[in-house]
Design a protein around this motif. Structure first.
Motif, PDB file in Angstrom:
ATOM      1  N   LEU A 101       0.873  -1.181   0.000  1.00 26.71           N
ATOM      2  CA  LEU A 101       0.000   0.000   0.000  1.00 26.71           C
ATOM      3  C   LEU A 101       0.905   1.224   0.000  1.00 26.71           C
ATOM      4  CD1 LEU A 101      -2.385  -1.151   2.869  1.00 26.71           C
ATOM      5  CD2 LEU A 101      -3.094  -0.830   0.499  1.00 26.71           C
ATOM      6  N   GLU A 102       0.619   2.204  -0.846  1.00 25.19           N
ATOM      7  CA  GLU A 102       1.431   3.423  -0.854  1.00 25.19           C
ATOM      8  C   GLU A 102       0.536   4.651  -0.924  1.00 25.19           C
ATOM      9  OE1 GLU A 102       4.954   3.482  -3.216  1.00 25.19           O
ATOM     10  OE2 GLU A 102       5.007   5.674  -3.334  1.00 25.19           O
ATOM     11  N   VAL A 103       0.763   5.588  -0.026  1.00 27.21           N
ATOM     12  CA  VAL A 103       0.015   6.842  -0.052  1.00 27.21           C
ATOM     13  C   VAL A 103       0.630   7.744  -1.111  1.00 27.21           C
ATOM     14  CG1 VAL A 103      -0.817   8.802   1.288  1.00 27.21           C
ATOM     15  CG2 VAL A 103      -0.488   6.602   2.405  1.00 27.21           C
ATOM     16  N   THR A 109       1.027  17.031   1.536  1.00 29.92           N
ATOM     17  CA  THR A 109       1.587  17.708   2.712  1.00 29.92           C
ATOM     18  C   THR A 109       1.975  16.585   3.666  1.00 29.92           C
ATOM     19  OG1 THR A 109      -0.473  17.807   3.987  1.00 29.92           O
ATOM     20  CG2 THR A 109      -0.050  19.659   2.503  1.00 29.92           C
ATOM     21  N   GLU A 110       3.039  16.800   4.435  1.00 31.52           N
ATOM     22  CA  GLU A 110       3.501  15.747   5.351  1.00 31.52           C
ATOM     23  C   GLU A 110       2.410  15.426   6.365  1.00 31.52           C
ATOM     24  OE1 GLU A 110       6.141  13.772   4.787  1.00 31.52           O
ATOM     25  OE2 GLU A 110       6.205  15.031   3.002  1.00 31.52           O
ATOM     26  N   LYS A 129       3.636   2.456   2.604  1.00 35.37           N
ATOM     27  CA  LYS A 129       4.714   3.212   1.966  1.00 35.37           C
ATOM     28  C   LYS A 129       4.245   4.620   1.592  1.00 35.37           C
ATOM     29  CE  LYS A 129       6.990  -0.851   0.031  1.00 35.37           C
ATOM     30  NZ  LYS A 129       8.184  -0.930   0.858  1.00 35.37           N
ATOM     31  N   GLY A 130       5.203   5.440   1.172  1.00 37.37           N
ATOM     32  CA  GLY A 130       4.860   6.776   0.699  1.00 37.37           C
ATOM     33  C   GLY A 130       5.592   7.887   1.422  1.00 37.37           C
ATOM     34  N   LEU A 131       6.040   7.605   2.649  1.00 36.78           N
ATOM     35  CA  LEU A 131       6.671   8.672   3.434  1.00 36.78           C
ATOM     36  C   LEU A 131       8.136   8.890   3.057  1.00 36.78           C
ATOM     37  CD1 LEU A 131       5.123   7.914   6.962  1.00 36.78           C
ATOM     38  CD2 LEU A 131       4.553   9.813   5.442  1.00 36.78           C
ATOM     39  N   THR A 132       8.791   7.871   2.520  1.00 33.25           N
ATOM     40  CA  THR A 132      10.224   7.989   2.195  1.00 33.25           C
ATOM     41  C   THR A 132      10.428   8.927   1.004  1.00 33.25           C
ATOM     42  OG1 THR A 132      10.317   5.674   2.836  1.00 33.25           O
ATOM     43  CG2 THR A 132      12.317   6.617   1.898  1.00 33.25           C
ATOM     44  N   ALA A 133       9.607   8.759  -0.019  1.00 34.47           N
ATOM     45  CA  ALA A 133       9.601   9.664  -1.186  1.00 34.47           C
ATOM     46  C   ALA A 133      10.982   9.838  -1.808  1.00 34.47           C
ATOM     47  CB  ALA A 133       9.006  11.017  -0.787  1.00 34.47           C
ATOM     48  N   VAL A 147       7.482   9.500  -5.193  1.00 28.86           N
ATOM     49  CA  VAL A 147       7.012   8.153  -4.834  1.00 28.86           C
ATOM     50  C   VAL A 147       8.131   7.463  -4.051  1.00 28.86           C
ATOM     51  CG1 VAL A 147       5.417   7.708  -6.763  1.00 28.86           C
ATOM     52  CG2 VAL A 147       7.852   7.241  -7.068  1.00 28.86           C
ATOM     53  N   ASP A 148       7.819   6.330  -3.443  1.00 31.54           N
ATOM     54  CA  ASP A 148       8.881   5.541  -2.801  1.00 31.54           C
ATOM     55  C   ASP A 148       9.578   4.713  -3.881  1.00 31.54           C
ATOM     56  OD1 ASP A 148       8.058   6.557  -0.395  1.00 31.54           O
ATOM     57  OD2 ASP A 148       7.866   4.589   0.595  1.00 31.54           O
ATOM     58  N   ALA A 149      10.921   4.741  -3.857  1.00 30.10           N
ATOM     59  CA  ALA A 149      11.690   3.992  -4.868  1.00 30.10           C
ATOM     60  C   ALA A 149      11.383   2.498  -4.784  1.00 30.10           C
ATOM     61  CB  ALA A 149      13.173   4.256  -4.691  1.00 30.10           C
ATOM     62  N   ASP A 150      11.175   1.986  -3.564  1.00 30.37           N
ATOM     63  CA  ASP A 150      10.900   0.547  -3.429  1.00 30.37           C
ATOM     64  C   ASP A 150       9.394   0.260  -3.380  1.00 30.37           C
ATOM     65  OD1 ASP A 150      10.217   1.496  -0.961  1.00 30.37           O
ATOM     66  OD2 ASP A 150      11.376   0.016   0.181  1.00 30.37           O
ATOM     67  N   GLY A 151       8.578   1.270  -3.711  1.00 23.35           N
ATOM     68  CA  GLY A 151       7.120   1.102  -3.762  1.00 23.35           C
ATOM     69  C   GLY A 151       6.659   1.267  -5.202  1.00 23.35           C
ATOM     70  N   ILE A 152       5.897   2.349  -5.465  1.00 22.46           N
ATOM     71  CA  ILE A 152       5.413   2.590  -6.831  1.00 22.46           C
ATOM     72  C   ILE A 152       6.586   2.673  -7.812  1.00 22.46           C
ATOM     73  CG2 ILE A 152       4.278   4.318  -8.315  1.00 22.46           C
ATOM     74  CD1 ILE A 152       2.267   4.770  -6.037  1.00 22.46           C
ATOM     75  N   GLY A 153       7.718   3.221  -7.347  1.00 26.47           N
ATOM     76  CA  GLY A 153       8.902   3.333  -8.216  1.00 26.47           C
ATOM     77  C   GLY A 153       9.341   1.993  -8.786  1.00 26.47           C
TER      78      GLY A 153
END
Ligand code: ATP
Length: 248
Positions: A101-103, A109-110, A129-133, A147-153
């Motif tokens: 799951l990725e936000v 906004t944080e 996921k989503g917070l690392t960006a 996006v997160d590199a190890d998520g949607i990326g």
């Protein structure tokens, strides 16, 4: 009665419940005010389509389930409307197909990111996921590209419900298989999707999960046959016809 003061027998019960959830999402800091406008647009299309899952949308939902089961790394994208409307259902789907799951927010906004992650955890999510960006979608401006590199990326298949057209197009241009839930078959998101699912998210997500559970023991060949038989142009045309004819 459930969480709104309207009996379940009310003819517009589902629509009123949906509206109430979005309002609550705004109060909780999960949904943006623009999310209210998106909701209004969705409601209008849902009304025209007869507030039901058409046979064609049901087939697209089965195809989406097959894609998610075939994927090496499926990711389910969550925005403020999705988090308000069906948080627990997204968590269940992620479990059924072993997806992340990725936000992923249009107006990032944080504060809102954190609120949505917390909301999903309260609905049973483990990792969100989503917070690392630390990844970027090429072709979009800075905030919207995150996006997160190890998520949607890293994903090969992404479910993007209610996505804005720009980002849907940019994700498709990255070569990802895009499963889009959007009640407007003419929106750029639906038009750029590998699988356009023209249905209300509150009906679509539990139905994709149901199909995924039914297909859990299907072989790779069977899943590929389902995916290969799908005709996205026909699905979009069916949806437009259903809207013009006032449901099926
Ligand atoms: P485009 O994709 O053409 O650029 P947009 O970015 O202007 O469209 P938005 O208003 O940002 O579209 O996104 C809202 C989209 O989500 C609309 O197409 C609307 O029909 C759809 N939508 C809203 N609520 C729901 C819902 N509950 N289920 C499915 N789709 C919905």
């Amino acid at each position: 009665m459930s969480d709104i003061e309207v009996p379940e027998s009310h003819p517009r019960y589902e629509s009123l419940l949906t509206r109430h959830r979005i309002e609550e999402g705004v109060d909780l800091g999960i949904t943006s005010r623009q999310g209210l406008i998106a909701q209004g647009r969705g409601e209008a299309f849902d009304y025209l389509i007869g507030e039901q899952t058409t046979a064609s949308a049901d087939e697209a939902e089965r195809v989406a389930a097959a894609y998610l089961l075939l994927a090496d790394h499926p990711v389910l994208s969550i925005n403020g409307n999705v988090a308000a409307l069906c948080p627990g259902e997204m968590v269940e789907l992620a479990e059924a197909v072993d997806a992340d799951l990725e936000v992923n927010l249009f107006n990032r906004t944080e504060e809102r990111m954190e609120a949505i992650v917390t909301h999903l955890r309260e609905h049973g999510a483990d990792e969100v996921k989503g917070l690392t960006a630390d990844g970027r979608i090429p072709g979009l401006d800075h905030e919207r590209a995150k996006v997160d590199a190890d998520g949607i990326g890293d994903a090969d298949v992404v479910l993007v419900p209610l996505e804005d057209g720009d980002r849907a197009e940019a994700l498709a241009a990255m070569g990802k298989t895009e499963l889009v839930i959007d009640l407007n078959p003419l929106s750029r998101s639906a038009q750029s999707a590998t699988v356009p699912i023209v249905d209300n998210i509150i009906r679509a997500v539990p139905n994709i999960t149901r199909h995924a559970r039914n297909l859990a023991d299907a072989s790779e060949t069977e899943l590929r046959t389902i995916v290969d038989a799908f005709d996205r142009e026909a699905a979009l045309a069916d949806a437009e016809r259903a809207i013009r004819d006032g449901g099926e």
